[in-house]
Design a protein around this motif. Structure first.
Motif, short mmCIF file in Angstrom:
data_model
loop_
_atom_site.label_atom_id
_atom_site.label_comp_id
_atom_site.label_asym_id
_atom_site.label_seq_id
_atom_site.Cartn_x
_atom_site.Cartn_y
_atom_site.Cartn_z
N HIS A 141 82.78 -48.95 49.06
CA HIS A 141 82.65 -47.63 48.40
C HIS A 141 82.07 -46.56 49.65
O HIS A 141 81.09 -45.69 49.08
CB HIS A 141 81.54 -47.59 47.01
CG HIS A 141 82.15 -48.80 46.12
ND1 HIS A 141 82.95 -48.69 45.21
CD2 HIS A 141 81.54 -50.02 45.93
CE1 HIS A 141 83.37 -49.84 44.52
NE2 HIS A 141 82.25 -50.47 44.81
N VAL A 142 82.58 -46.45 50.72
CA VAL A 142 82.28 -45.39 51.53
C VAL A 142 83.62 -44.90 52.01
O VAL A 142 84.71 -45.47 51.56
CB VAL A 142 81.51 -45.97 52.64
CG1 VAL A 142 80.12 -46.57 52.02
CG2 VAL A 142 82.30 -47.29 53.41
N SER A 143 83.61 -43.83 52.78
CA SER A 143 84.90 -43.29 53.24
C SER A 143 85.27 -43.99 54.27
O SER A 143 84.48 -44.76 55.14
CB SER A 143 84.33 -41.91 53.59
OG SER A 143 83.63 -41.72 54.84
N ALA A 144 86.30 -43.96 54.85
CA ALA A 144 86.94 -44.60 56.02
C ALA A 144 86.29 -44.23 57.29
O ALA A 144 86.13 -45.22 58.12
CB ALA A 144 88.60 -44.51 56.12
N GLY A 145 86.00 -42.98 57.27
CA GLY A 145 85.31 -42.33 58.61
C GLY A 145 83.92 -43.16 58.71
O GLY A 145 83.60 -43.43 59.87
N GLY B 236 90.39 -49.19 56.26
CA GLY B 236 90.49 -48.70 55.06
C GLY B 236 90.15 -49.61 53.91
O GLY B 236 89.45 -49.19 52.93
N ALA C 244 86.52 -50.08 53.45
CA ALA C 244 85.90 -48.80 53.26
C ALA C 244 85.96 -48.68 51.64
O ALA C 244 85.04 -48.51 50.66
CB ALA C 244 86.27 -47.58 53.62
N GLY C 245 87.07 -48.93 51.02
CA GLY C 245 87.36 -48.88 49.67
C GLY C 245 86.53 -49.87 48.72
O GLY C 245 85.92 -49.59 47.85
#
Length: 405
Positions: free
Chosen positions: A49-53, A42, A45-46
Protein backbone atom coordinates in the motif's frame (compact mmCIF):
# COMPACT_ATOMS: atom_id res chain seq x y z
CA UNK A 1 56.38 -43.47 -11.77
CA UNK A 2 55.72 -40.51 -14.06
CA UNK A 3 52.76 -42.31 -15.67
CA UNK A 4 51.32 -43.03 -12.22
CA UNK A 5 51.60 -39.34 -11.27
CA UNK A 6 49.94 -38.32 -14.53
CA UNK A 7 47.06 -40.74 -13.94
CA UNK A 8 46.63 -39.40 -10.41
CA UNK A 9 46.63 -35.83 -11.71
CA UNK A 10 44.06 -36.70 -14.38
CA UNK A 11 41.95 -38.42 -11.76
CA UNK A 12 41.75 -35.23 -9.72
CA UNK A 13 40.56 -33.12 -12.64
CA UNK A 14 36.90 -34.31 -12.68
CA UNK A 15 36.62 -33.56 -8.95
CA UNK A 16 38.16 -30.13 -9.48
CA UNK A 17 35.77 -29.44 -12.34
CA UNK A 18 32.77 -30.42 -10.23
CA UNK A 19 33.95 -28.15 -7.43
CA UNK A 20 34.54 -25.30 -9.89
CA UNK A 21 31.01 -25.86 -11.26
CA UNK A 22 29.61 -25.71 -7.72
CA UNK A 23 31.48 -22.46 -7.08
CA UNK A 24 30.13 -21.07 -10.38
CA UNK A 25 26.64 -22.01 -9.19
CA UNK A 26 27.39 -20.27 -5.89
CA UNK A 27 28.26 -17.10 -7.81
CA UNK A 28 25.04 -17.44 -9.83
CA UNK A 29 22.71 -17.87 -6.84
CA UNK A 30 24.27 -15.26 -4.57
CA UNK A 31 24.74 -12.77 -7.41
CA UNK A 32 21.09 -13.21 -8.42
CA UNK A 33 19.97 -12.25 -4.90
CA UNK A 34 21.19 -8.69 -5.49
CA UNK A 35 19.11 -8.13 -8.64
CA UNK A 36 15.93 -10.17 -8.19
CA UNK A 37 14.03 -7.27 -6.55
CA UNK A 38 14.03 -5.10 -9.67
CA UNK A 39 11.00 -6.63 -11.46
CA UNK A 40 9.04 -6.86 -8.18
CA UNK A 41 8.72 -3.18 -7.30
CA UNK A 42 5.24 -2.61 -8.72
CA UNK A 43 3.68 -5.74 -7.20
CA UNK A 44 5.37 -5.23 -3.84
CA UNK A 45 4.32 -1.57 -3.72
CA UNK A 46 0.69 -2.48 -4.34
CA UNK A 47 0.77 -5.21 -1.71
CA UNK A 48 2.35 -2.90 0.88
CA UNK A 49 0.00 0.00 0.00
CA UNK A 50 2.70 2.45 -1.06
CA UNK A 51 3.55 4.07 -4.38
CA UNK A 52 5.99 2.39 -6.74
CA UNK A 53 8.26 5.40 -6.27
CA UNK A 54 8.43 4.73 -2.54
CA UNK A 55 9.99 1.33 -3.27
CA UNK A 56 12.34 2.76 -5.87
CA UNK A 57 14.97 2.96 -3.14
CA UNK A 58 15.05 -0.85 -2.80
CA UNK A 59 17.41 -1.68 -5.70
CA UNK A 60 19.51 1.40 -4.92
CA UNK A 61 20.14 0.50 -1.28
CA UNK A 62 20.71 -3.15 -2.20
CA UNK A 63 23.41 -2.12 -4.67
CA UNK A 64 24.89 0.32 -2.13
CA UNK A 65 24.99 -2.46 0.44
CA UNK A 66 26.65 -4.75 -2.08
CA UNK A 67 29.40 -2.19 -2.73
CA UNK A 68 29.89 -1.75 1.02
CA UNK A 69 30.12 -5.52 1.46
CA UNK A 70 32.82 -5.75 -1.20
CA UNK A 71 34.87 -3.01 0.47
CA UNK A 72 34.40 -4.19 4.07
CA UNK A 73 33.92 -7.98 3.98
CA UNK A 74 35.91 -9.31 1.01
CA UNK A 75 39.33 -8.21 2.39
CA UNK A 76 38.67 -10.42 5.43
CA UNK A 77 38.98 -13.45 3.12
CA UNK A 78 42.78 -13.24 3.40
CA UNK A 79 42.77 -13.50 7.18
CA UNK A 80 40.09 -16.07 8.09
CA UNK A 81 38.97 -19.52 6.99
CA UNK A 82 37.19 -18.67 3.74
CA UNK A 83 34.96 -21.74 3.95
CA UNK A 84 33.49 -20.53 7.23
CA UNK A 85 33.12 -16.99 5.88
CA UNK A 86 31.31 -18.11 2.70
CA UNK A 87 29.03 -20.50 4.59
CA UNK A 88 28.23 -17.81 7.16
CA UNK A 89 27.32 -15.25 4.50
CA UNK A 90 25.12 -17.74 2.62
CA UNK A 91 23.30 -18.80 5.78
CA UNK A 92 22.75 -15.19 6.85
CA UNK A 93 21.54 -14.27 3.34
CA UNK A 94 18.92 -17.03 3.42
CA UNK A 95 17.58 -15.63 6.72
CA UNK A 96 17.41 -12.09 5.32
CA UNK A 97 15.62 -13.35 2.20
CA UNK A 98 13.03 -14.95 4.48
CA UNK A 99 12.69 -11.61 6.26
CA UNK A 100 12.09 -9.95 2.88
CA UNK A 101 9.39 -12.51 2.11
CA UNK A 102 7.42 -11.66 5.27
CA UNK A 103 8.04 -7.88 5.13
CA UNK A 104 4.98 -6.09 6.62
CA UNK A 105 6.01 -2.60 5.49
CA UNK A 106 8.00 -0.91 2.74
CA UNK A 107 10.55 0.33 5.27
CA UNK A 108 11.11 -3.25 6.48
CA UNK A 109 11.66 -4.45 2.90
CA UNK A 110 14.09 -1.64 2.05
CA UNK A 111 16.05 -2.18 5.28
CA UNK A 112 16.28 -5.92 4.54
CA UNK A 113 17.43 -5.11 1.01
CA UNK A 114 20.32 -3.08 2.41
CA UNK A 115 21.39 -5.93 4.71
CA UNK A 116 21.02 -8.46 1.88
CA UNK A 117 23.34 -6.37 -0.30
CA UNK A 118 26.00 -6.20 2.43
CA UNK A 119 25.90 -10.00 2.81
CA UNK A 120 26.01 -10.75 -0.94
CA UNK A 121 29.63 -10.26 -2.14
CA UNK A 122 30.11 -14.04 -2.07
CA UNK A 123 31.13 -14.16 -5.78
CA UNK A 124 34.09 -11.89 -4.97
CA UNK A 125 35.17 -14.37 -2.26
CA UNK A 126 34.47 -17.43 -4.39
CA UNK A 127 36.76 -16.40 -7.28
CA UNK A 128 40.01 -16.51 -5.23
CA UNK A 129 38.88 -19.79 -3.66
CA UNK A 130 38.22 -21.37 -7.07
CA UNK A 131 41.67 -20.32 -8.32
CA UNK A 132 43.40 -21.67 -5.20
CA UNK A 133 41.61 -25.03 -5.47
CA UNK A 134 42.11 -25.42 -9.24
CA UNK A 135 45.85 -24.72 -9.29
CA UNK A 136 47.89 -21.78 -10.49
CA UNK A 137 48.28 -22.96 -14.09
CA UNK A 138 44.54 -22.64 -14.82
CA UNK A 139 43.79 -19.20 -13.40
CA UNK A 140 42.20 -17.66 -16.48
CA UNK A 141 40.02 -20.65 -17.36
CA UNK A 142 38.79 -21.04 -13.78
CA UNK A 143 37.95 -17.35 -13.46
CA UNK A 144 36.07 -17.50 -16.75
CA UNK A 145 33.88 -20.37 -15.56
CA UNK A 146 33.10 -18.75 -12.20
CA UNK A 147 32.34 -15.39 -13.80
CA UNK A 148 30.16 -17.10 -16.40
CA UNK A 149 28.09 -18.48 -13.53
CA UNK A 150 27.75 -15.00 -12.03
CA UNK A 151 26.56 -13.52 -15.34
CA UNK A 152 24.01 -16.30 -15.83
CA UNK A 153 22.69 -15.67 -12.33
CA UNK A 154 22.39 -11.93 -12.84
CA UNK A 155 20.64 -12.38 -16.19
CA UNK A 156 18.34 -15.16 -15.01
CA UNK A 157 17.35 -13.39 -11.79
CA UNK A 158 15.34 -10.70 -13.56
CA UNK A 159 13.57 -13.19 -15.81
CA UNK A 160 12.78 -15.77 -13.13
CA UNK A 161 11.65 -13.23 -10.52
CA UNK A 162 9.31 -11.52 -12.98
CA UNK A 163 7.74 -14.77 -14.20
CA UNK A 164 7.40 -16.27 -10.72
CA UNK A 165 5.95 -13.06 -9.28
CA UNK A 166 3.27 -12.97 -11.98
CA UNK A 167 2.33 -16.57 -11.19
CA UNK A 168 2.68 -16.75 -7.40
CA UNK A 169 3.26 -13.24 -6.08
CA UNK A 170 6.36 -11.27 -5.17
CA UNK A 171 6.77 -12.90 -1.76
CA UNK A 172 7.17 -16.31 -3.44
CA UNK A 173 10.26 -15.00 -5.23
CA UNK A 174 12.00 -14.25 -1.95
CA UNK A 175 10.89 -17.58 -0.46
CA UNK A 176 12.29 -19.50 -3.46
CA UNK A 177 15.56 -17.58 -3.31
CA UNK A 178 15.73 -18.25 0.42
CA UNK A 179 15.34 -21.99 -0.23
CA UNK A 180 17.90 -21.99 -3.06
CA UNK A 181 20.47 -20.15 -0.91
CA UNK A 182 19.87 -22.51 2.02
CA UNK A 183 20.31 -25.58 -0.22
CA UNK A 184 23.46 -24.01 -1.61
CA UNK A 185 24.81 -23.63 1.93
CA UNK A 186 24.26 -27.35 2.55
CA UNK A 187 25.99 -28.30 -0.72
CA UNK A 188 28.97 -26.07 0.06
CA UNK A 189 29.22 -27.46 3.58
CA UNK A 190 29.58 -30.96 2.13
CA UNK A 191 31.91 -30.13 -0.77
CA UNK A 192 34.19 -27.28 0.33
CA UNK A 193 37.37 -28.21 2.19
CA UNK A 194 38.75 -26.07 4.97
CA UNK A 195 40.37 -22.98 3.46
CA UNK A 196 42.66 -21.43 6.07
CA UNK A 197 44.44 -18.18 5.17
CA UNK A 198 48.02 -18.19 3.90
CA UNK A 199 49.06 -16.35 7.05
CA UNK A 200 47.48 -14.72 10.09
CA UNK A 201 46.18 -11.29 9.07
CA UNK A 202 44.06 -9.22 11.45
CA UNK A 203 40.92 -7.73 9.94
CA UNK A 204 42.03 -4.15 10.56
CA UNK A 205 45.40 -4.86 8.93
CA UNK A 206 43.72 -6.55 5.96
CA UNK A 207 41.43 -3.58 5.47
CA UNK A 208 44.16 -0.94 5.78
CA UNK A 209 46.54 -2.83 3.47
CA UNK A 210 44.20 -2.45 0.46
CA UNK A 211 44.87 1.27 -0.14
CA UNK A 212 48.53 0.76 0.85
CA UNK A 213 49.23 -1.87 -1.79
CA UNK A 214 47.32 0.18 -4.38
CA UNK A 215 49.52 3.18 -3.65
CA UNK A 216 52.76 1.19 -3.48
CA UNK A 217 52.52 -1.19 -6.46
CA UNK A 218 52.41 0.46 -9.93
CA UNK A 219 51.22 -2.71 -11.68
CA UNK A 220 48.25 -3.09 -9.35
CA UNK A 221 47.42 0.58 -9.93
CA UNK A 222 47.56 0.08 -13.69
CA UNK A 223 45.34 -3.01 -13.70
CA UNK A 224 42.69 -1.63 -11.34
CA UNK A 225 42.59 1.81 -12.98
CA UNK A 226 42.29 0.32 -16.46
CA UNK A 227 39.44 -1.84 -15.14
CA UNK A 228 37.77 1.29 -13.74
CA UNK A 229 38.09 3.04 -17.11
CA UNK A 230 36.46 0.09 -18.87
CA UNK A 231 33.76 0.31 -16.17
CA UNK A 232 33.19 3.97 -17.09
CA UNK A 233 32.81 2.91 -20.73
CA UNK A 234 30.31 0.21 -19.73
CA UNK A 235 28.24 2.49 -17.49
CA UNK A 236 28.19 5.23 -20.14
CA UNK A 237 26.43 2.82 -22.51
CA UNK A 238 23.71 1.09 -20.53
CA UNK A 239 21.92 4.04 -18.94
CA UNK A 240 21.55 6.15 -22.14
CA UNK A 241 20.60 3.00 -24.06
CA UNK A 242 17.20 3.04 -22.34
CA UNK A 243 16.64 6.67 -23.39
CA UNK A 244 17.71 5.90 -26.95
CA UNK A 245 15.42 2.89 -27.34
CA UNK A 246 12.42 4.64 -25.82
CA UNK A 247 12.78 8.03 -27.51
CA UNK A 248 14.19 7.18 -30.92
CA UNK A 249 12.94 3.64 -31.53
CA UNK A 250 9.69 3.97 -29.50
CA UNK A 251 10.28 0.70 -27.63
CA UNK A 252 8.44 -0.05 -24.41
CA UNK A 253 9.95 -1.38 -21.21
CA UNK A 254 9.45 -5.03 -22.23
CA UNK A 255 11.36 -4.59 -25.49
CA UNK A 256 14.08 -2.60 -23.73
CA UNK A 257 14.47 -5.44 -21.24
CA UNK A 258 15.07 -7.92 -24.06
CA UNK A 259 18.28 -6.10 -24.96
CA UNK A 260 19.71 -7.39 -21.71
CA UNK A 261 19.52 -10.90 -23.15
CA UNK A 262 22.29 -9.97 -25.59
CA UNK A 263 24.56 -10.01 -22.54
CA UNK A 264 24.07 -13.81 -22.45
CA UNK A 265 26.87 -13.93 -25.02
CA UNK A 266 29.22 -12.74 -22.28
CA UNK A 267 28.39 -15.71 -20.08
CA UNK A 268 29.31 -18.06 -22.93
CA UNK A 269 32.50 -16.21 -23.84
CA UNK A 270 33.91 -15.74 -20.31
CA UNK A 271 35.58 -19.20 -20.15
CA UNK A 272 37.07 -18.58 -23.62
CA UNK A 273 38.39 -15.22 -22.44
CA UNK A 274 40.09 -16.96 -19.54
CA UNK A 275 41.77 -19.42 -21.90
CA UNK A 276 42.86 -16.54 -24.13
CA UNK A 277 44.53 -14.88 -21.13
CA UNK A 278 46.28 -18.14 -20.24
CA UNK A 279 47.60 -18.59 -23.79
CA UNK A 280 48.50 -15.08 -24.92
CA UNK A 281 49.68 -13.75 -21.60
CA UNK A 282 47.86 -11.09 -19.59
CA UNK A 283 49.10 -7.94 -21.31
CA UNK A 284 48.50 -9.11 -24.88
CA UNK A 285 45.12 -10.63 -24.02
CA UNK A 286 44.01 -7.42 -22.29
CA UNK A 287 45.02 -5.39 -25.34
CA UNK A 288 42.83 -7.65 -27.49
CA UNK A 289 39.73 -7.50 -25.27
CA UNK A 290 39.92 -3.74 -24.63
CA UNK A 291 40.40 -3.30 -28.36
CA UNK A 292 37.18 -5.30 -28.77
CA UNK A 293 35.35 -2.80 -26.54
CA UNK A 294 36.74 0.09 -28.59
CA UNK A 295 35.65 -1.63 -31.81
CA UNK A 296 32.20 -1.97 -30.27
CA UNK A 297 32.04 1.80 -29.74
CA UNK A 298 33.12 2.37 -33.34
CA UNK A 299 30.20 0.21 -34.49
CA UNK A 300 27.86 1.92 -32.01
CA UNK A 301 28.58 5.45 -33.20
CA UNK A 302 25.85 5.36 -35.88
CA UNK A 303 23.76 3.06 -33.67
CA UNK A 304 21.42 5.90 -32.90
CA UNK A 305 19.89 5.50 -36.35
CA UNK A 306 20.66 1.84 -37.17
CA UNK A 307 19.25 -0.93 -35.00
CA UNK A 308 21.43 -3.66 -36.53
CA UNK A 309 24.61 -1.72 -35.78
CA UNK A 310 23.33 -1.04 -32.28
CA UNK A 311 22.93 -4.76 -31.55
CA UNK A 312 26.29 -5.63 -33.12
CA UNK A 313 28.07 -2.91 -31.17
CA UNK A 314 26.36 -3.96 -27.94
CA UNK A 315 27.57 -7.54 -28.45
CA UNK A 316 31.18 -6.47 -29.00
CA UNK A 317 31.12 -4.06 -26.08
CA UNK A 318 29.63 -6.57 -23.67
CA UNK A 319 31.95 -9.42 -24.62
CA UNK A 320 35.02 -7.18 -24.38
CA UNK A 321 33.97 -5.67 -21.05
CA UNK A 322 33.43 -8.95 -19.23
CA UNK A 323 36.48 -10.54 -20.83
CA UNK A 324 38.47 -7.57 -19.53
CA UNK A 325 37.22 -8.35 -16.03
CA UNK A 326 38.49 -11.94 -16.28
CA UNK A 327 41.86 -10.67 -17.51
CA UNK A 328 42.23 -8.08 -14.74
CA UNK A 329 41.48 -10.66 -12.06
CA UNK A 330 43.92 -13.10 -13.61
CA UNK A 331 46.76 -10.58 -13.44
CA UNK A 332 45.99 -9.60 -9.85
CA UNK A 333 45.61 -13.19 -8.61
CA UNK A 334 48.92 -14.23 -10.15
CA UNK A 335 50.74 -11.30 -8.54
CA UNK A 336 50.02 -11.96 -4.87
CA UNK A 337 48.39 -15.28 -3.95
CA UNK A 338 48.26 -14.31 -0.27
CA UNK A 339 46.31 -11.12 -1.06
CA UNK A 340 43.77 -12.37 -3.58
CA UNK A 341 40.68 -11.40 -1.58
CA UNK A 342 42.04 -7.92 -0.83
CA UNK A 343 43.09 -7.33 -4.43
CA UNK A 344 39.64 -8.49 -5.57
CA UNK A 345 38.05 -6.00 -3.17
CA UNK A 346 40.28 -3.21 -4.51
CA UNK A 347 39.49 -4.09 -8.11
CA UNK A 348 35.72 -4.36 -7.71
CA UNK A 349 35.43 -1.23 -5.59
CA UNK A 350 37.08 0.80 -8.37
CA UNK A 351 35.17 -1.12 -11.05
CA UNK A 352 31.78 -0.29 -9.52
CA UNK A 353 32.87 3.30 -8.94
CA UNK A 354 33.79 3.52 -12.62
CA UNK A 355 30.41 2.13 -13.70
CA UNK A 356 28.64 4.69 -11.50
CA UNK A 357 30.74 7.55 -12.92
CA UNK A 358 30.12 6.28 -16.46
CA UNK A 359 26.38 6.09 -15.87
CA UNK A 360 26.31 9.69 -14.66
CA UNK A 361 28.58 10.93 -17.48
CA UNK A 362 26.57 9.05 -20.11
CA UNK A 363 23.31 10.54 -18.84
CA UNK A 364 24.75 14.06 -19.05
CA UNK A 365 26.17 13.34 -22.51
CA UNK A 366 22.77 12.14 -23.76
CA UNK A 367 21.02 15.16 -22.31
CA UNK A 368 23.34 17.76 -23.83
CA UNK A 369 24.81 16.07 -26.91
CA UNK A 370 22.72 13.04 -27.87
CA UNK A 371 24.00 9.62 -28.83
CA UNK A 372 27.16 10.96 -30.51
CA UNK A 373 28.26 12.52 -27.21
CA UNK A 374 27.53 9.25 -25.39
CA UNK A 375 29.73 7.34 -27.84
CA UNK A 376 32.48 9.95 -27.40
CA UNK A 377 32.45 9.50 -23.61
CA UNK A 378 32.54 5.71 -23.82
CA UNK A 379 35.19 5.56 -26.54
CA UNK A 380 37.43 8.07 -24.73
CA UNK A 381 37.34 6.07 -21.50
CA UNK A 382 38.02 2.85 -23.40
CA UNK A 383 40.89 4.37 -25.41
CA UNK A 384 42.45 5.61 -22.16
CA UNK A 385 42.26 2.08 -20.74
CA UNK A 386 43.87 0.71 -23.91
CA UNK A 387 46.75 3.20 -23.73
CA UNK A 388 47.27 2.38 -20.07
CA UNK A 389 47.31 -1.36 -20.79
CA UNK A 390 49.40 -1.35 -23.96
CA UNK A 391 52.13 0.91 -22.55
CA UNK A 392 55.35 -0.38 -21.08
CA UNK A 393 54.40 -2.47 -18.04
CA UNK A 394 55.70 -1.23 -14.69
CA UNK A 395 57.78 -3.53 -12.58
CA UNK A 396 55.66 -5.05 -9.81
CA UNK A 397 56.81 -5.11 -6.21
CA UNK A 398 57.97 -8.41 -4.79
CA UNK A 399 55.67 -10.42 -2.58
CA UNK A 400 57.98 -9.62 0.32
CA UNK A 401 57.17 -5.94 0.18
CA UNK A 402 55.73 -4.48 3.37
CA UNK A 403 52.68 -3.46 1.38
CA UNK A 404 51.90 -7.07 0.73
CA UNK A 405 51.46 -7.98 4.35
Amino acid sequence: MIESDNRQHRGKRPAQRRLTALLATTSAVTGANVYLCQPLLGDAAGSLHVSAGALGALPTVTQAGFAAGIALIVPAGDGVDRRRLILGLCAASSLVLAACAVAPTAFWLVACGLVLGVLSPVPQLVAPVAVALAGGDRIGRTLGVVQGGLLVGVLASRAYSGVLASAAGWRAVFWCSCGATALLSLALRRALPALPPAGPVAYRSALSSVPKVFAADPLIRRVTLSGALVGISFGAFWTPLTFLLEERYRYGSAAVGLFGLVAAASALVSPLAGRLADRLGPRRAQTVVIGTVLAGWAVLLPGGTNLGRLIAGLTLLDIGTWSNQVGCQRILFALRPAMRSRLNACYFTLRFLGIAVGSFAGTLAWRYGGWGAVAAVGATACASALLLTAGRPPRPLTNHSPAAS
